[in-house]
Motif scaffolding. Structure first.
Motif, short mmCIF file in Angstrom:
data_model
loop_
_atom_site.label_atom_id
_atom_site.label_comp_id
_atom_site.label_asym_id
_atom_site.label_seq_id
_atom_site.Cartn_x
_atom_site.Cartn_y
_atom_site.Cartn_z
N GLY A 12 -59.91 -99.43 14.15
CA GLY A 12 -58.97 -98.78 13.36
C GLY A 12 -57.64 -98.11 14.97
N VAL A 13 -59.29 -97.13 15.64
CA VAL A 13 -58.16 -96.80 16.90
C VAL A 13 -58.04 -97.68 17.42
CG1 VAL A 13 -58.43 -95.13 18.57
CG2 VAL A 13 -59.68 -94.38 15.91
N ALA A 14 -58.57 -98.68 17.88
CA ALA A 14 -57.98 -99.38 18.73
C ALA A 14 -56.62 -100.17 18.16
CB ALA A 14 -59.34 -100.40 18.80
N LEU A 15 -56.66 -100.44 17.38
CA LEU A 15 -55.28 -101.25 16.91
C LEU A 15 -54.47 -99.99 16.32
CD1 LEU A 15 -56.52 -103.16 13.68
CD2 LEU A 15 -55.16 -104.19 16.20
N GLY A 16 -54.61 -98.93 16.51
CA GLY A 16 -53.39 -97.89 16.60
C GLY A 16 -52.56 -97.96 17.92
N ILE A 17 -53.82 -98.20 19.54
CA ILE A 17 -54.08 -97.68 20.58
C ILE A 17 -52.62 -99.21 21.11
CG2 ILE A 17 -54.60 -97.71 22.91
CD1 ILE A 17 -57.00 -96.52 21.59
N TYR A 18 -53.45 -100.62 20.44
CA TYR A 18 -52.85 -101.73 20.89
C TYR A 18 -51.18 -101.87 20.41
CZ TYR A 18 -52.75 -106.39 21.48
OH TYR A 18 -52.21 -108.32 22.01
N ALA A 19 -51.37 -101.34 18.97
CA ALA A 19 -49.36 -101.32 18.62
C ALA A 19 -48.64 -101.47 19.61
CB ALA A 19 -49.31 -101.31 17.08
N PRO A 20 -48.82 -99.58 19.78
CA PRO A 20 -48.04 -99.09 20.63
C PRO A 20 -47.49 -99.34 22.00
CG PRO A 20 -49.13 -97.35 19.62
CD PRO A 20 -49.48 -98.50 19.57
N LEU A 21 -48.71 -100.43 22.47
CA LEU A 21 -48.92 -100.65 23.91
C LEU A 21 -47.82 -101.94 23.70
CD1 LEU A 21 -52.20 -100.59 25.06
CD2 LEU A 21 -50.01 -99.03 26.01
N ILE A 22 -48.33 -102.79 22.69
CA ILE A 22 -47.00 -103.96 22.78
C ILE A 22 -45.68 -103.21 22.31
CG2 ILE A 22 -46.61 -105.95 20.94
CD1 ILE A 22 -49.06 -105.83 23.03
N GLY A 23 -44.94 -102.37 22.16
CA GLY A 23 -43.85 -101.93 21.47
C GLY A 23 -43.59 -101.61 23.09
N ALA A 24 -43.80 -101.50 23.64
CA ALA A 24 -43.73 -100.64 24.88
C ALA A 24 -43.44 -102.23 25.37
CB ALA A 24 -44.65 -99.57 25.02
N LEU A 25 -44.32 -102.70 25.53
CA LEU A 25 -43.87 -104.31 26.86
C LEU A 25 -42.86 -104.68 26.00
CD1 LEU A 25 -44.75 -105.26 28.49
CD2 LEU A 25 -46.32 -107.19 26.47
N GLN A 26 -42.67 -104.86 25.00
CA GLN A 26 -41.23 -105.63 24.73
C GLN A 26 -40.14 -105.00 24.30
OE1 GLN A 26 -41.83 -106.02 20.07
NE2 GLN A 26 -42.54 -107.98 20.26
N LEU A 27 -40.25 -103.54 24.26
CA LEU A 27 -38.78 -103.02 24.69
C LEU A 27 -39.29 -102.41 26.16
CD1 LEU A 27 -36.73 -100.32 23.52
CD2 LEU A 27 -38.57 -98.57 23.84
N ALA A 28 -39.95 -102.54 26.89
CA ALA A 28 -39.21 -102.33 28.74
C ALA A 28 -39.02 -103.65 28.92
CB ALA A 28 -41.06 -102.11 29.12
N ARG A 29 -39.48 -104.78 28.42
CA ARG A 29 -38.50 -106.11 29.04
C ARG A 29 -37.03 -106.34 27.84
NH1 ARG A 29 -42.96 -110.78 29.96
NH2 ARG A 29 -40.50 -112.16 29.34
N SER A 30 -37.22 -105.51 26.95
CA SER A 30 -35.58 -105.73 26.43
C SER A 30 -34.16 -105.01 27.37
CB SER A 30 -35.55 -105.84 24.90
OG SER A 30 -35.36 -103.95 24.66
N VAL A 31 -34.67 -103.46 28.24
CA VAL A 31 -33.68 -103.35 28.77
C VAL A 31 -33.47 -103.51 30.20
CG1 VAL A 31 -34.22 -100.72 27.14
CG2 VAL A 31 -35.41 -101.80 29.82
N GLU A 32 -31.97 -103.36 30.71
CA GLU A 32 -31.82 -103.07 31.52
C GLU A 32 -32.26 -102.52 32.62
OE1 GLU A 32 -27.73 -104.91 33.19
OE2 GLU A 32 -27.59 -105.80 30.59
N GLY A 33 -32.48 -103.19 33.72
CA GLY A 33 -32.39 -102.15 34.91
C GLY A 33 -34.33 -101.71 34.61
N THR A 34 -35.14 -101.68 36.41
CA THR A 34 -36.55 -101.69 36.86
C THR A 34 -36.85 -100.58 35.95
OG1 THR A 34 -36.35 -103.63 38.03
CG2 THR A 34 -38.06 -101.86 38.44
N PRO A 35 -36.10 -99.01 37.08
CA PRO A 35 -36.26 -97.93 36.83
C PRO A 35 -36.80 -97.59 34.55
CG PRO A 35 -34.77 -98.02 38.23
CD PRO A 35 -34.72 -99.48 37.59
#
Length: 60
Positions: A12-35
């Protein structure tokens, strides 16, 4: 990073960690600009570390 041995529900903890990481990855790919993308990814890593709990002092 490993979970503390006293973790009651490691899956359960592993899934709780994995989910925000995937969300951060998706969000990071959707914004303009590397910084901004880098800041989002760093925040995702930090959140995962906090969710995992304290690092064990002795790993031997």
């Amino acid at each position: 990073m490993t979970l503390p041995p006293e973790t009651d529900d490691p899956e359960g903890v592993a899934l709780g960690i994995y989910a925000p990481l995937i969300g951060a990855l998706q969000l990071a790919r959707s914004v303009e600009g590397t910084p901004l993308s880098d800041r989002i990814l760093a925040a995702g890593v930090y959140a995962a570390q906090v969710l995992a709990g304290p690092e064990p002092k002795d790993r031997t």
